[in-house]
Design a protein around this motif. Structure first.
Motif, PDB file in Angstrom:
ATOM      1  N   THR A  74       0.828  -1.205   0.000  1.00  0.00           N
ATOM      2  CA  THR A  74       0.000   0.000   0.000  1.00  0.00           C
ATOM      3  C   THR A  74       0.862   1.254   0.000  1.00  0.00           C
ATOM      4  N   LEU A  75       1.909   1.257   0.820  1.00  0.00           N
ATOM      5  CA  LEU A  75       2.803   2.413   0.865  1.00  0.00           C
ATOM      6  C   LEU A  75       3.543   2.613  -0.454  1.00  0.00           C
ATOM      7  N   ILE A  76       3.978   1.535  -1.067  1.00  0.00           N
ATOM      8  CA  ILE A  76       4.656   1.647  -2.365  1.00  0.00           C
ATOM      9  C   ILE A  76       3.708   2.302  -3.373  1.00  0.00           C
ATOM     10  N   LYS A  77       2.486   1.810  -3.426  1.00  0.00           N
ATOM     11  CA  LYS A  77       1.526   2.367  -4.382  1.00  0.00           C
ATOM     12  C   LYS A  77       1.231   3.833  -4.081  1.00  0.00           C
ATOM     13  N   ASN A  78       0.994   4.152  -2.808  1.00  0.00           N
ATOM     14  CA  ASN A  78       0.690   5.533  -2.442  1.00  0.00           C
ATOM     15  C   ASN A  78       1.841   6.476  -2.774  1.00  0.00           C
ATOM     16  N   SER A 107       5.759  -6.042 -13.562  1.00  0.00           N
ATOM     17  CA  SER A 107       4.809  -7.014 -13.006  1.00  0.00           C
ATOM     18  C   SER A 107       5.099  -7.306 -11.528  1.00  0.00           C
ATOM     19  N   SER A 108       6.365  -7.280 -11.140  1.00  0.00           N
ATOM     20  CA  SER A 108       6.711  -7.513  -9.730  1.00  0.00           C
ATOM     21  C   SER A 108       6.142  -6.412  -8.850  1.00  0.00           C
ATOM     22  N   ILE A 109       6.333  -5.166  -9.271  1.00  0.00           N
ATOM     23  CA  ILE A 109       5.818  -4.050  -8.475  1.00  0.00           C
ATOM     24  C   ILE A 109       4.301  -4.096  -8.427  1.00  0.00           C
ATOM     25  N   SER A 110       3.682  -4.470  -9.525  1.00  0.00           N
ATOM     26  CA  SER A 110       2.221  -4.609  -9.553  1.00  0.00           C
ATOM     27  C   SER A 110       1.762  -5.668  -8.549  1.00  0.00           C
ATOM     28  N   LEU A 111       2.499  -6.768  -8.464  1.00  0.00           N
ATOM     29  CA  LEU A 111       2.161  -7.824  -7.504  1.00  0.00           C
ATOM     30  C   LEU A 111       2.299  -7.336  -6.068  1.00  0.00           C
ATOM     31  N   TYR A 112       3.331  -6.526  -5.777  1.00  0.00           N
ATOM     32  CA  TYR A 112       3.506  -5.981  -4.427  1.00  0.00           C
ATOM     33  C   TYR A 112       2.331  -5.064  -4.069  1.00  0.00           C
ATOM     34  N   GLU A 113       1.979  -4.201  -5.030  1.00  0.00           N
ATOM     35  CA  GLU A 113       0.920  -3.222  -4.776  1.00  0.00           C
ATOM     36  C   GLU A 113      -0.457  -3.858  -4.645  1.00  0.00           C
ATOM     37  N   SER A 114      -0.644  -4.991  -5.275  1.00  0.00           N
ATOM     38  CA  SER A 114      -1.950  -5.663  -5.224  1.00  0.00           C
ATOM     39  C   SER A 114      -1.976  -6.792  -4.189  1.00  0.00           C
ATOM     40  N   TYR A 115      -0.923  -6.874  -3.371  1.00  0.00           N
ATOM     41  CA  TYR A 115      -0.844  -7.823  -2.244  1.00  0.00           C
ATOM     42  C   TYR A 115      -0.832  -9.281  -2.681  1.00  0.00           C
ATOM     43  N   LYS A 116      -0.419  -9.543  -3.906  1.00  0.00           N
ATOM     44  CA  LYS A 116      -0.357 -10.926  -4.384  1.00  0.00           C
ATOM     45  C   LYS A 116       1.015 -11.543  -4.138  1.00  0.00           C
ATOM     46  N   CYS A 117       1.967 -10.701  -3.787  1.00  0.00           N
ATOM     47  CA  CYS A 117       3.331 -11.172  -3.557  1.00  0.00           C
ATOM     48  C   CYS A 117       4.023 -10.185  -2.623  1.00  0.00           C
ATOM     49  N   ALA A 118       4.754 -10.695  -1.657  1.00  0.00           N
ATOM     50  CA  ALA A 118       5.507  -9.824  -0.746  1.00  0.00           C
ATOM     51  C   ALA A 118       6.889  -9.553  -1.346  1.00  0.00           C
ATOM     52  N   PRO A 119       7.329  -8.300  -1.298  1.00  0.00           N
ATOM     53  CA  PRO A 119       8.673  -8.015  -1.824  1.00  0.00           C
ATOM     54  C   PRO A 119       9.748  -8.613  -0.920  1.00  0.00           C
ATOM     55  N   THR A 120      10.822  -9.044  -1.531  1.00  0.00           N
ATOM     56  CA  THR A 120      11.975  -9.462  -0.741  1.00  0.00           C
ATOM     57  C   THR A 120      12.588  -8.213  -0.106  1.00  0.00           C
ATOM     58  N   ILE A 121      13.482  -8.411   0.813  1.00  0.00           N
ATOM     59  CA  ILE A 121      14.138  -7.260   1.435  1.00  0.00           C
ATOM     60  C   ILE A 121      14.893  -6.459   0.381  1.00  0.00           C
TER      61      ILE A 121
END
Length: 105
Positions: A42-46, A67-81
């Motif tokens: 949510t913070l990345i998207k905002n 596509s990776s960033i889209s997955l993070y923003e849509s909560y389908k995948c957690a970003p690695t550190i």
């Protein structure tokens, strides 16, 4: 330390540096890893939208797939550190600040 015990809280308040350290160790308000990933997304998207960046622009700046960033923003995948660090850098914030904000929301 069980910080909801009034006796312990009153004792620690007398030693402000100890009280602060105890607050830092208080895990009763911690989010689950899943909740934290959602909050980071949510913070990345905002932040991206605040800066007027498209997914494509942010992905180029971060060196990651759109596509990776889209997955993070849509909560389908957690970003690695490391991915969170690259995205944070691309958004001109410290990775620790991204995580801190996610924990505080």
């Amino acid at each position: 330390i069980y910080l909801q015990d009034p006796e312990i809280v009153n004792h620690l308040r007398g030693n402000s540096h100890v009280f602060f350290a105890a607050l830092l160790c208080d895990t009763s308000r911690m989010h689950s890893p899943e909740e934290l990933a959602i909050r980071v997304g949510t913070l990345i998207k905002n932040r991206r939208l605040e800066k007027g960046l498209s997914l494509e622009e942010l992905s180029v700046r971060a060196g990651l797939d759109r596509s990776s960033i889209s997955l993070y923003e849509s909560y389908k995948c957690a970003p690695t550190i490391s991915s969170a660090a690259w995205v944070a850098k691309a958004l001109n914030i410290r990775p620790s600040e991204l995580i801190r904000q996610a924990e505080d929301t």
